[in-house]
Scaffold this motif. Sequence first.
Motif, PDB file in Angstrom:
ATOM      1  N   LEU A   1       0.838  -1.194   0.000  1.00  0.00           N
ATOM      2  CA  LEU A   1       0.000   0.000   0.000  1.00  0.00           C
ATOM      3  C   LEU A   1       0.874   1.245   0.000  1.00  0.00           C
ATOM      4  O   LEU A   1       1.857   1.336   0.736  1.00  0.00           O
ATOM      5  CB  LEU A   1      -0.919   0.002   1.219  1.00  0.00           C
ATOM      6  N   MET A   2       0.489   2.181  -0.855  1.00  0.00           N
ATOM      7  CA  MET A   2       1.213   3.445  -0.961  1.00  0.00           C
ATOM      8  C   MET A   2       0.207   4.587  -0.900  1.00  0.00           C
ATOM      9  O   MET A   2      -0.951   4.424  -1.265  1.00  0.00           O
ATOM     10  CB  MET A   2       2.006   3.493  -2.271  1.00  0.00           C
ATOM     11  N   ASP A   3       0.675   5.716  -0.454  1.00  0.00           N
ATOM     12  CA  ASP A   3      -0.131   6.927  -0.464  1.00  0.00           C
ATOM     13  C   ASP A   3       0.751   8.091  -0.912  1.00  0.00           C
ATOM     14  O   ASP A   3       1.871   7.872  -1.395  1.00  0.00           O
ATOM     15  CB  ASP A   3      -0.789   7.178   0.900  1.00  0.00           C
ATOM     16  N   GLU A   4       0.295   9.305  -0.741  1.00  0.00           N
ATOM     17  CA  GLU A   4       1.062  10.466  -1.227  1.00  0.00           C
ATOM     18  C   GLU A   4       2.419  10.607  -0.518  1.00  0.00           C
ATOM     19  O   GLU A   4       3.319  11.271  -1.015  1.00  0.00           O
ATOM     20  CB  GLU A   4       0.257  11.759  -1.081  1.00  0.00           C
ATOM     21  N   ASN A   5       2.595   9.960   0.612  1.00  0.00           N
ATOM     22  CA  ASN A   5       3.866  10.007   1.339  1.00  0.00           C
ATOM     23  C   ASN A   5       4.794   8.848   0.992  1.00  0.00           C
ATOM     24  O   ASN A   5       5.872   8.734   1.563  1.00  0.00           O
ATOM     25  CB  ASN A   5       3.610  10.019   2.851  1.00  0.00           C
ATOM     26  N   GLY A   6       4.357   7.984   0.109  1.00  0.00           N
ATOM     27  CA  GLY A   6       5.171   6.832  -0.275  1.00  0.00           C
ATOM     28  C   GLY A   6       4.601   5.534   0.268  1.00  0.00           C
ATOM     29  O   GLY A   6       3.387   5.397   0.444  1.00  0.00           O
TER      30      GLY A   6
ATOM     31  N   VAL B   1       7.453  -5.600  -3.697  1.00  0.00           N
ATOM     32  CA  VAL B   1       8.363  -4.768  -2.898  1.00  0.00           C
ATOM     33  C   VAL B   1       9.270  -3.957  -3.825  1.00  0.00           C
ATOM     34  O   VAL B   1       9.446  -2.750  -3.630  1.00  0.00           O
ATOM     35  CB  VAL B   1       9.196  -5.635  -1.926  1.00  0.00           C
ATOM     36  N   ARG B   2       9.845  -4.628  -4.826  1.00  0.00           N
ATOM     37  CA  ARG B   2      10.725  -3.905  -5.762  1.00  0.00           C
ATOM     38  C   ARG B   2       9.962  -2.790  -6.471  1.00  0.00           C
ATOM     39  O   ARG B   2      10.468  -1.676  -6.623  1.00  0.00           O
ATOM     40  CB  ARG B   2      11.341  -4.875  -6.775  1.00  0.00           C
ATOM     41  N   TYR B   3       8.738  -3.089  -6.907  1.00  0.00           N
ATOM     42  CA  TYR B   3       7.927  -2.085  -7.595  1.00  0.00           C
ATOM     43  C   TYR B   3       7.663  -0.898  -6.672  1.00  0.00           C
ATOM     44  O   TYR B   3       7.831   0.265  -7.074  1.00  0.00           O
ATOM     45  CB  TYR B   3       6.598  -2.696  -8.064  1.00  0.00           C
ATOM     46  N   ALA B   4       7.265  -1.176  -5.426  1.00  0.00           N
ATOM     47  CA  ALA B   4       6.958  -0.094  -4.488  1.00  0.00           C
ATOM     48  C   ALA B   4       8.193   0.757  -4.202  1.00  0.00           C
ATOM     49  O   ALA B   4       8.103   1.992  -4.142  1.00  0.00           O
ATOM     50  CB  ALA B   4       6.394  -0.678  -3.189  1.00  0.00           C
ATOM     51  N   LEU B   5       9.342   0.122  -4.038  1.00  0.00           N
ATOM     52  CA  LEU B   5      10.571   0.879  -3.761  1.00  0.00           C
ATOM     53  C   LEU B   5      10.954   1.749  -4.959  1.00  0.00           C
ATOM     54  O   LEU B   5      11.353   2.903  -4.792  1.00  0.00           O
ATOM     55  CB  LEU B   5      11.709  -0.072  -3.387  1.00  0.00           C
ATOM     56  N   LEU B   6      10.830   1.204  -6.168  1.00  0.00           N
ATOM     57  CA  LEU B   6      11.119   1.993  -7.367  1.00  0.00           C
ATOM     58  C   LEU B   6      10.187   3.205  -7.443  1.00  0.00           C
ATOM     59  O   LEU B   6      10.624   4.323  -7.725  1.00  0.00           O
ATOM     60  CB  LEU B   6      10.968   1.147  -8.630  1.00  0.00           C
ATOM     61  N   ALA B   7       8.892   2.977  -7.190  1.00  0.00           N
ATOM     62  CA  ALA B   7       7.914   4.071  -7.255  1.00  0.00           C
ATOM     63  C   ALA B   7       8.207   5.123  -6.191  1.00  0.00           C
ATOM     64  O   ALA B   7       8.169   6.325  -6.466  1.00  0.00           O
ATOM     65  CB  ALA B   7       6.501   3.511  -7.082  1.00  0.00           C
ATOM     66  N   GLU B   8       8.517   4.666  -4.982  1.00  0.00           N
ATOM     67  CA  GLU B   8       8.793   5.598  -3.893  1.00  0.00           C
ATOM     68  C   GLU B   8      10.048   6.425  -4.177  1.00  0.00           C
ATOM     69  O   GLU B   8      10.112   7.610  -3.833  1.00  0.00           O
ATOM     70  CB  GLU B   8       8.962   4.824  -2.581  1.00  0.00           C
ATOM     71  N   GLN B   9      11.037   5.812  -4.816  1.00  0.00           N
ATOM     72  CA  GLN B   9      12.293   6.495  -5.131  1.00  0.00           C
ATOM     73  C   GLN B   9      12.191   7.342  -6.405  1.00  0.00           C
ATOM     74  O   GLN B   9      13.154   7.993  -6.791  1.00  0.00           O
ATOM     75  CB  GLN B   9      13.419   5.473  -5.282  1.00  0.00           C
ATOM     76  N   GLY B  10      11.017   7.311  -7.056  1.00  0.00           N
ATOM     77  CA  GLY B  10      10.826   8.091  -8.271  1.00  0.00           C
ATOM     78  C   GLY B  10      11.570   7.530  -9.475  1.00  0.00           C
ATOM     79  O   GLY B  10      11.809   8.253 -10.439  1.00  0.00           O
ATOM     80  N   ARG B  11      11.919   6.290  -9.439  1.00  0.00           N
ATOM     81  CA  ARG B  11      12.668   5.650 -10.537  1.00  0.00           C
ATOM     82  C   ARG B  11      11.685   5.068 -11.555  1.00  0.00           C
ATOM     83  O   ARG B  11      11.501   3.852 -11.652  1.00  0.00           O
ATOM     84  CB  ARG B  11      13.603   4.600  -9.966  1.00  0.00           C
ATOM     85  N   GLN B  12      11.077   5.961 -12.296  1.00  0.00           N
ATOM     86  CA  GLN B  12      10.045   5.589 -13.260  1.00  0.00           C
ATOM     87  C   GLN B  12      10.544   4.640 -14.347  1.00  0.00           C
ATOM     88  O   GLN B  12       9.775   3.869 -14.895  1.00  0.00           O
ATOM     89  CB  GLN B  12       9.454   6.858 -13.906  1.00  0.00           C
TER      90      GLN B  12
END
Length: 173
Positions: A31-36, A120-131
Motif C-alpha cells: 500500500l502506498m499513499d502520497e507520502n510513499g 516490494v521492488r515495484y513499491a521501492l522503485l515508485a517511492e524512489q521516483g525511478r520511473q
Amino acid sequence: MKTETPTLSTLHAELAALRALPCRLVHERVLMDENGIRRRDGAVESDPGMVRVGLCSKAVRDQQLSCAHTRARNVLDKAIVASATHGLVSAQEAAQLRAELKRIDLAIHMTDWEKNQAEVRYALLAEQGRQDGLPGEQQHVDELVARHGQLSAELGRIHGLLLERCKAVHNPA
C-alpha cells in the motif's frame, strides 16, 4: 490415526463448497499513499514493515483452492483419496491427481513468494521516483499474476473432474 472415509453425500458437499478462482495474489500488493510506502510502526531497515493489502477472510480462504494461504487444497487432497475409495477414480488416477496437486501447491507458494518480492521492488522503485524501472517490474508482476491464473485453472480442472464424477454417482440422471 485413521480417518473415516466420508460418505458420497459428504464428499459431494465438501467438493461443492470449494472454488478455484484466481485472486491475482492481491494480498501481496504494497500500500502506498502520497507520502510513499505505508509502513507499520517500528519498521527498521532490515524489516521495512511494508503494509500490504492483506489476506482475504478465513471464510474465503477456507473455500478458495487458488489461495496461497489456504487449507482448501488439503481438503481437495483428501477428496481425491476418498474418490478412489468410492471408485470414482482409479488408484492410478488418484496418484496422478495427488502428484499434480502437490506440484500445483508448490508452484502457488513459489509464485506467491515471487510476487511478494516483485511488489516490494515495484513499491521501492515508485517511492524512489525511478520511473524507468516501473514498466519492467510491472511486467514481472503481470507475468506472476498470469502464472497464478494458469495454476488456478489447473486446480479448477482437478476440482471439476472430482465434482463431476461425484455428481454422476450421487445424483444419477
